[in-house]
Motif scaffolding. Structure first.
Motif, short mmCIF file in Angstrom:
data_model
loop_
_atom_site.label_atom_id
_atom_site.label_comp_id
_atom_site.label_asym_id
_atom_site.label_seq_id
_atom_site.Cartn_x
_atom_site.Cartn_y
_atom_site.Cartn_z
N GLY A 182 -11.35 -0.04 4.01
CA GLY A 182 -11.62 -1.22 4.81
C GLY A 182 -10.64 -1.26 5.97
N LYS A 183 -9.88 -2.35 6.07
CA LYS A 183 -8.87 -2.47 7.12
C LYS A 183 -7.51 -1.97 6.66
N GLN A 184 -7.41 -1.57 5.40
CA GLN A 184 -6.12 -1.16 4.85
C GLN A 184 -5.92 0.35 5.00
N LEU A 185 -4.72 0.73 5.45
CA LEU A 185 -4.35 2.14 5.60
C LEU A 185 -3.44 2.52 4.43
N ILE A 186 -3.75 3.62 3.75
CA ILE A 186 -2.91 4.06 2.63
C ILE A 186 -2.63 5.56 2.77
N LEU A 187 -1.51 5.97 2.22
CA LEU A 187 -1.18 7.40 2.17
C LEU A 187 -2.02 8.09 1.11
N THR A 188 -2.52 9.25 1.42
CA THR A 188 -3.17 10.07 0.41
C THR A 188 -2.09 10.70 -0.47
N SER A 189 -2.48 11.34 -1.56
CA SER A 189 -1.51 12.01 -2.41
C SER A 189 -0.80 13.12 -1.63
N GLN A 249 9.75 2.17 -6.28
CA GLN A 249 8.96 3.33 -5.89
C GLN A 249 9.03 3.58 -4.39
N THR A 250 9.17 2.51 -3.59
CA THR A 250 9.27 2.72 -2.14
C THR A 250 10.51 3.52 -1.78
N LEU A 251 11.58 3.39 -2.58
CA LEU A 251 12.78 4.20 -2.35
C LEU A 251 12.55 5.65 -2.76
N PHE A 252 11.89 5.86 -3.90
CA PHE A 252 11.64 7.21 -4.37
C PHE A 252 10.69 7.96 -3.43
N GLU A 253 9.77 7.22 -2.79
CA GLU A 253 8.80 7.86 -1.90
C GLU A 253 9.27 7.90 -0.45
N GLY A 254 10.47 7.38 -0.17
CA GLY A 254 10.99 7.40 1.19
C GLY A 254 10.33 6.41 2.12
N LEU A 255 9.70 5.37 1.57
CA LEU A 255 9.01 4.38 2.41
C LEU A 255 9.94 3.26 2.85
N ALA A 256 11.12 3.18 2.27
CA ALA A 256 12.08 2.14 2.65
C ALA A 256 13.49 2.72 2.57
N ASP A 257 14.37 2.20 3.43
CA ASP A 257 15.77 2.62 3.40
C ASP A 257 16.58 1.78 2.41
N VAL A 258 16.32 0.48 2.40
CA VAL A 258 17.01 -0.44 1.50
C VAL A 258 15.97 -1.43 0.97
N VAL A 259 16.05 -1.77 -0.32
CA VAL A 259 15.16 -2.77 -0.88
C VAL A 259 15.99 -3.84 -1.59
N TYR A 260 15.35 -5.01 -1.78
CA TYR A 260 16.00 -6.14 -2.44
C TYR A 260 15.09 -6.62 -3.56
N THR A 273 6.76 6.89 10.69
CA THR A 273 6.65 5.49 11.10
C THR A 273 5.33 4.90 10.64
N VAL A 274 4.24 5.65 10.76
CA VAL A 274 2.93 5.16 10.29
C VAL A 274 2.96 5.01 8.76
N ALA A 275 3.58 5.97 8.07
CA ALA A 275 3.66 5.89 6.61
C ALA A 275 4.46 4.68 6.16
N THR A 276 5.42 4.28 6.98
CA THR A 276 6.26 3.14 6.64
C THR A 276 5.55 1.82 6.93
N THR A 277 4.92 1.73 8.09
CA THR A 277 4.26 0.48 8.49
C THR A 277 2.85 0.34 7.93
N LEU A 278 2.21 1.50 7.65
CA LEU A 278 0.80 1.53 7.22
C LEU A 278 -0.08 0.75 8.18
N ASN A 279 0.24 0.94 9.46
CA ASN A 279 -0.52 0.26 10.50
C ASN A 279 -0.30 1.01 11.81
N PHE A 280 -1.39 1.54 12.39
CA PHE A 280 -1.26 2.32 13.62
C PHE A 280 -0.75 1.48 14.78
N THR A 281 -1.24 0.26 14.89
CA THR A 281 -0.82 -0.60 16.00
C THR A 281 0.65 -0.96 15.89
#
Length: 295
Positions: A52-59, A133-144, A11-19
Protein backbone atom coordinates in the motif's frame (compact mmCIF):
# COMPACT_ATOMS: atom_id res chain seq x y z
CA UNK A 1 28.06 0.99 -7.33
CA UNK A 2 28.55 4.51 -5.99
CA UNK A 3 29.06 5.67 -2.44
CA UNK A 4 26.14 8.08 -2.73
CA UNK A 5 23.87 5.16 -3.66
CA UNK A 6 24.88 3.35 -0.48
CA UNK A 7 24.25 6.43 1.60
CA UNK A 8 20.89 6.96 -0.10
CA UNK A 9 19.95 3.33 0.50
CA UNK A 10 20.83 3.62 4.20
CA UNK A 11 18.76 6.79 4.52
CA UNK A 12 15.72 5.26 2.79
CA UNK A 13 16.08 2.11 4.92
CA UNK A 14 16.10 4.28 8.02
CA UNK A 15 13.21 6.59 7.13
CA UNK A 16 11.20 4.04 5.09
CA UNK A 17 9.98 6.98 3.08
CA UNK A 18 11.39 8.23 -0.23
CA UNK A 19 10.16 11.78 0.27
CA UNK A 20 11.57 12.02 3.79
CA UNK A 21 14.88 10.53 2.63
CA UNK A 22 15.06 13.13 -0.13
CA UNK A 23 14.56 15.90 2.43
CA UNK A 24 17.32 14.52 4.64
CA UNK A 25 19.73 14.19 1.73
CA UNK A 26 18.73 17.46 0.05
CA UNK A 27 17.77 15.59 -3.13
CA UNK A 28 14.61 15.70 -5.19
CA UNK A 29 12.49 12.53 -4.64
CA UNK A 30 13.02 11.38 -8.24
CA UNK A 31 16.79 11.36 -7.64
CA UNK A 32 16.37 9.07 -4.63
CA UNK A 33 14.09 6.75 -6.58
CA UNK A 34 16.53 6.63 -9.48
CA UNK A 35 19.49 5.79 -7.21
CA UNK A 36 17.61 2.96 -5.49
CA UNK A 37 16.47 1.50 -8.82
CA UNK A 38 20.04 1.66 -10.14
CA UNK A 39 21.34 -0.10 -7.02
CA UNK A 40 18.68 -2.80 -7.24
CA UNK A 41 19.48 -3.32 -10.92
CA UNK A 42 23.18 -3.71 -10.17
CA UNK A 43 22.53 -6.14 -7.32
CA UNK A 44 19.80 -8.01 -9.18
CA UNK A 45 17.44 -8.02 -6.19
CA UNK A 46 14.62 -5.92 -4.78
CA UNK A 47 15.68 -4.00 -1.69
CA UNK A 48 12.26 -2.56 -0.84
CA UNK A 49 8.64 -3.65 -1.14
CA UNK A 50 5.59 -1.40 -1.12
CA UNK A 51 2.60 -2.59 0.90
CA UNK A 52 0.00 0.00 0.00
CA UNK A 53 1.54 3.28 1.12
CA UNK A 54 4.00 1.55 3.44
CA UNK A 55 7.62 0.96 2.39
CA UNK A 56 9.43 -2.02 3.95
CA UNK A 57 12.83 -3.62 3.53
CA UNK A 58 12.89 -7.00 1.83
CA UNK A 59 14.89 -9.80 3.43
CA UNK A 60 17.64 -9.07 0.89
CA UNK A 61 17.48 -5.38 1.81
CA UNK A 62 17.88 -6.18 5.51
CA UNK A 63 20.94 -8.36 4.83
CA UNK A 64 22.47 -5.75 2.54
CA UNK A 65 21.93 -2.99 5.11
CA UNK A 66 23.82 -5.03 7.72
CA UNK A 67 26.87 -5.21 5.42
CA UNK A 68 26.95 -1.64 4.16
CA UNK A 69 26.30 -0.14 7.59
CA UNK A 70 29.78 -1.20 8.69
CA UNK A 71 31.33 0.22 5.50
CA UNK A 72 29.64 3.59 5.92
CA UNK A 73 30.51 3.71 9.62
CA UNK A 74 34.18 3.21 8.76
CA UNK A 75 34.03 6.01 6.21
CA UNK A 76 32.40 8.30 8.78
CA UNK A 77 35.13 7.37 11.25
CA UNK A 78 37.84 8.20 8.72
CA UNK A 79 36.17 11.50 7.85
CA UNK A 80 35.96 12.48 11.52
CA UNK A 81 39.61 11.58 12.04
CA UNK A 82 40.86 14.02 9.41
CA UNK A 83 38.53 16.91 10.18
CA UNK A 84 38.03 19.20 13.10
CA UNK A 85 34.59 18.18 14.31
CA UNK A 86 33.76 21.21 16.40
CA UNK A 87 30.97 21.87 13.89
CA UNK A 88 29.41 18.44 13.55
CA UNK A 89 27.42 17.49 10.47
CA UNK A 90 25.82 14.29 9.31
CA UNK A 91 22.76 12.21 10.14
CA UNK A 92 21.65 10.63 13.42
CA UNK A 93 18.79 8.15 13.73
CA UNK A 94 16.93 7.76 17.01
CA UNK A 95 14.11 5.37 17.89
CA UNK A 96 11.84 5.18 20.94
CA UNK A 97 8.29 4.33 21.88
CA UNK A 98 5.46 6.85 22.02
CA UNK A 99 5.81 7.77 25.71
CA UNK A 100 9.54 8.53 25.62
CA UNK A 101 9.18 10.34 22.31
CA UNK A 102 6.44 12.63 23.62
CA UNK A 103 7.56 13.23 27.20
CA UNK A 104 11.32 12.66 27.51
CA UNK A 105 13.10 13.30 24.23
CA UNK A 106 11.85 16.75 23.10
CA UNK A 107 14.09 18.49 25.66
CA UNK A 108 17.04 16.35 24.52
CA UNK A 109 16.38 17.19 20.87
CA UNK A 110 16.15 20.88 21.69
CA UNK A 111 19.49 20.95 23.52
CA UNK A 112 21.27 18.86 20.88
CA UNK A 113 19.94 20.98 18.01
CA UNK A 114 21.08 24.17 19.73
CA UNK A 115 24.59 22.73 20.04
CA UNK A 116 24.82 21.05 16.62
CA UNK A 117 22.42 22.65 14.13
CA UNK A 118 24.24 21.03 11.20
CA UNK A 119 23.26 17.49 12.23
CA UNK A 120 20.17 15.96 10.60
CA UNK A 121 18.04 14.15 13.17
CA UNK A 122 15.80 11.30 12.03
CA UNK A 123 13.32 9.98 14.57
CA UNK A 124 11.33 6.76 14.21
CA UNK A 125 8.60 5.85 16.69
CA UNK A 126 8.85 2.10 17.24
CA UNK A 127 7.02 -0.24 19.63
CA UNK A 128 8.96 -1.42 22.67
CA UNK A 129 9.03 -4.97 21.30
CA UNK A 130 10.87 -3.91 18.12
CA UNK A 131 13.38 -1.39 19.48
CA UNK A 132 16.30 -3.74 20.13
CA UNK A 133 15.96 -5.20 16.65
CA UNK A 134 16.43 -1.76 15.07
CA UNK A 135 19.91 -1.70 16.63
CA UNK A 136 20.76 -5.21 15.43
CA UNK A 137 19.60 -4.34 11.90
CA UNK A 138 21.41 -0.99 11.81
CA UNK A 139 18.17 0.99 11.48
CA UNK A 140 18.92 3.21 14.48
CA UNK A 141 22.02 4.62 16.16
CA UNK A 142 20.51 4.99 19.63
CA UNK A 143 17.20 3.75 21.03
CA UNK A 144 15.26 4.46 24.22
CA UNK A 145 13.11 1.91 26.06
CA UNK A 146 10.72 1.81 29.00
CA UNK A 147 11.36 -1.46 30.78
CA UNK A 148 12.75 -3.20 33.82
CA UNK A 149 16.58 -3.04 33.94
CA UNK A 150 17.77 -4.55 30.64
CA UNK A 151 20.76 -6.88 30.46
CA UNK A 152 22.39 -7.70 27.13
CA UNK A 153 25.69 -9.12 25.92
CA UNK A 154 25.46 -7.28 22.58
CA UNK A 155 23.95 -3.96 23.60
CA UNK A 156 25.21 -1.18 25.83
CA UNK A 157 22.45 -0.13 28.24
CA UNK A 158 22.29 2.97 30.43
CA UNK A 159 19.42 3.65 32.84
CA UNK A 160 18.40 7.31 32.89
CA UNK A 161 15.19 7.89 34.86
CA UNK A 162 13.05 5.65 37.03
CA UNK A 163 9.45 6.05 35.87
CA UNK A 164 6.68 5.83 38.47
CA UNK A 165 3.56 4.05 37.27
CA UNK A 166 0.23 4.53 39.01
CA UNK A 167 -3.49 3.99 38.55
CA UNK A 168 -5.46 7.05 37.42
CA UNK A 169 -9.18 7.76 37.15
CA UNK A 170 -11.55 10.64 36.46
CA UNK A 171 -12.36 12.74 39.55
CA UNK A 172 -15.98 11.54 39.54
CA UNK A 173 -15.00 7.85 39.45
CA UNK A 174 -16.33 6.02 42.57
CA UNK A 175 -12.83 4.98 43.65
CA UNK A 176 -11.42 8.50 43.25
CA UNK A 177 -13.00 9.61 46.52
CA UNK A 178 -11.46 6.80 48.55
CA UNK A 179 -8.38 7.35 50.72
CA UNK A 180 -7.66 3.63 51.07
CA UNK A 181 -8.32 0.84 48.60
CA UNK A 182 -8.52 -2.91 49.05
CA UNK A 183 -8.13 -5.60 46.40
CA UNK A 184 -11.86 -6.31 46.38
CA UNK A 185 -12.54 -2.69 45.42
CA UNK A 186 -11.16 -3.41 41.94
CA UNK A 187 -13.58 -6.25 41.16
CA UNK A 188 -15.83 -5.26 38.29
CA UNK A 189 -13.63 -2.31 37.28
CA UNK A 190 -12.30 -1.82 33.74
CA UNK A 191 -8.54 -1.28 33.41
CA UNK A 192 -7.21 0.74 30.50
CA UNK A 193 -3.80 -0.65 29.55
CA UNK A 194 -1.36 -1.25 26.73
CA UNK A 195 -1.67 -4.39 24.67
CA UNK A 196 -0.21 -7.70 25.79
CA UNK A 197 3.49 -7.95 24.94
CA UNK A 198 4.27 -4.45 26.19
CA UNK A 199 6.83 -4.83 29.04
CA UNK A 200 4.96 -2.74 31.57
CA UNK A 201 1.65 -4.41 30.71
CA UNK A 202 3.36 -7.71 31.56
CA UNK A 203 4.53 -6.23 34.87
CA UNK A 204 1.02 -4.94 35.59
CA UNK A 205 -0.49 -8.39 35.03
CA UNK A 206 2.21 -10.00 37.16
CA UNK A 207 1.67 -7.62 40.09
CA UNK A 208 -2.09 -8.21 40.22
CA UNK A 209 -1.69 -11.96 39.85
CA UNK A 210 0.61 -11.89 42.89
CA UNK A 211 -2.14 -10.10 44.79
CA UNK A 212 -4.62 -12.79 43.85
CA UNK A 213 -6.56 -11.02 41.09
CA UNK A 214 -6.47 -13.05 37.89
CA UNK A 215 -9.78 -12.12 36.23
CA UNK A 216 -9.42 -8.50 35.15
CA UNK A 217 -11.50 -6.70 32.54
CA UNK A 218 -9.25 -4.84 30.12
CA UNK A 219 -9.57 -2.32 27.36
CA UNK A 220 -6.30 -2.51 25.44
CA UNK A 221 -4.68 0.31 23.45
CA UNK A 222 -1.53 0.94 21.46
CA UNK A 223 -1.41 4.59 22.53
CA UNK A 224 -0.80 6.08 25.98
CA UNK A 225 -2.67 9.18 24.86
CA UNK A 226 -5.75 7.08 24.04
CA UNK A 227 -5.57 5.43 27.47
CA UNK A 228 -5.38 8.84 29.15
CA UNK A 229 -8.29 10.34 27.22
CA UNK A 230 -10.52 7.33 27.93
CA UNK A 231 -9.74 7.60 31.64
CA UNK A 232 -10.64 11.30 31.58
CA UNK A 233 -13.94 10.32 29.95
CA UNK A 234 -14.69 7.94 32.83
CA UNK A 235 -14.45 4.73 30.83
CA UNK A 236 -12.10 3.02 33.28
CA UNK A 237 -8.93 3.10 35.36
CA UNK A 238 -5.72 3.93 33.50
CA UNK A 239 -2.35 2.34 34.16
CA UNK A 240 0.25 4.92 33.08
CA UNK A 241 3.56 6.56 34.03
CA UNK A 242 3.16 9.70 36.13
CA UNK A 243 4.97 11.76 33.50
CA UNK A 244 2.15 11.09 31.01
CA UNK A 245 -0.59 12.36 33.30
CA UNK A 246 1.18 15.18 35.19
CA UNK A 247 -0.63 17.99 33.33
CA UNK A 248 -4.06 16.38 33.61
CA UNK A 249 -3.61 15.69 37.34
CA UNK A 250 -2.57 19.31 37.89
CA UNK A 251 -5.68 20.49 36.01
CA UNK A 252 -7.92 18.17 38.01
CA UNK A 253 -8.93 16.06 35.01
CA UNK A 254 -7.43 12.91 36.54
CA UNK A 255 -6.64 11.77 40.06
CA UNK A 256 -4.09 9.23 41.23
CA UNK A 257 -5.70 6.35 43.10
CA UNK A 258 -4.25 5.40 46.51
CA UNK A 259 -2.83 2.10 45.39
CA UNK A 260 0.85 1.20 45.21
CA UNK A 261 1.75 -1.40 42.60
CA UNK A 262 4.37 -3.63 44.25
CA UNK A 263 7.69 -4.66 42.70
CA UNK A 264 7.30 -2.39 39.70
CA UNK A 265 10.65 -0.87 38.72
CA UNK A 266 10.59 0.65 35.25
CA UNK A 267 13.29 2.90 33.79
CA UNK A 268 13.78 5.01 30.72
CA UNK A 269 16.90 3.40 29.29
CA UNK A 270 19.27 4.35 26.48
CA UNK A 271 20.75 1.59 24.30
CA UNK A 272 23.27 1.28 21.48
CA UNK A 273 25.07 -1.62 19.84
CA UNK A 274 28.38 -2.49 21.48
CA UNK A 275 30.02 -3.23 18.12
CA UNK A 276 28.95 0.02 16.49
CA UNK A 277 31.52 2.79 16.09
CA UNK A 278 30.34 5.71 18.17
CA UNK A 279 30.87 8.72 15.94
CA UNK A 280 31.29 12.20 17.45
CA UNK A 281 27.64 12.82 16.53
CA UNK A 282 26.41 9.77 18.47
CA UNK A 283 28.66 10.53 21.43
CA UNK A 284 27.41 14.12 21.53
CA UNK A 285 23.79 12.97 21.48
CA UNK A 286 24.42 10.46 24.26
CA UNK A 287 26.03 13.20 26.33
CA UNK A 288 23.11 15.58 25.65
CA UNK A 289 20.73 12.87 26.84
CA UNK A 290 22.66 12.47 30.06
CA UNK A 291 22.75 16.23 30.63
CA UNK A 292 18.98 16.59 30.21
CA UNK A 293 17.53 13.40 31.69
CA UNK A 294 19.93 12.85 34.57
CA UNK A 295 19.56 16.34 36.02
Amino acid sequence: MELRQLNTFRTVATTLNFTRAAEVLNYVPSNVTMQIKALEAELGVRLFDRLGKQLILTSAGKRYLTHIQGVLDKLDEARSDVHNDENLSGTLTISANEVICAYRLPAVFRQFRSQHPGVRLIFRSVSNQELKQTLFEGLADVVYMLDEPIRSNRLAVESLVEENFRLFAAPDHPLARRTVLQLEDFHGEVFLTNEKGCPYRTMFDRSFEKEGIDSITYLEFQSAEAIKQCAISGIGIAFLPEIVTATEVERGELVSLPWQIPDLHVYTQMLWHKDKWLSPIILSFIEATRDVLKQ
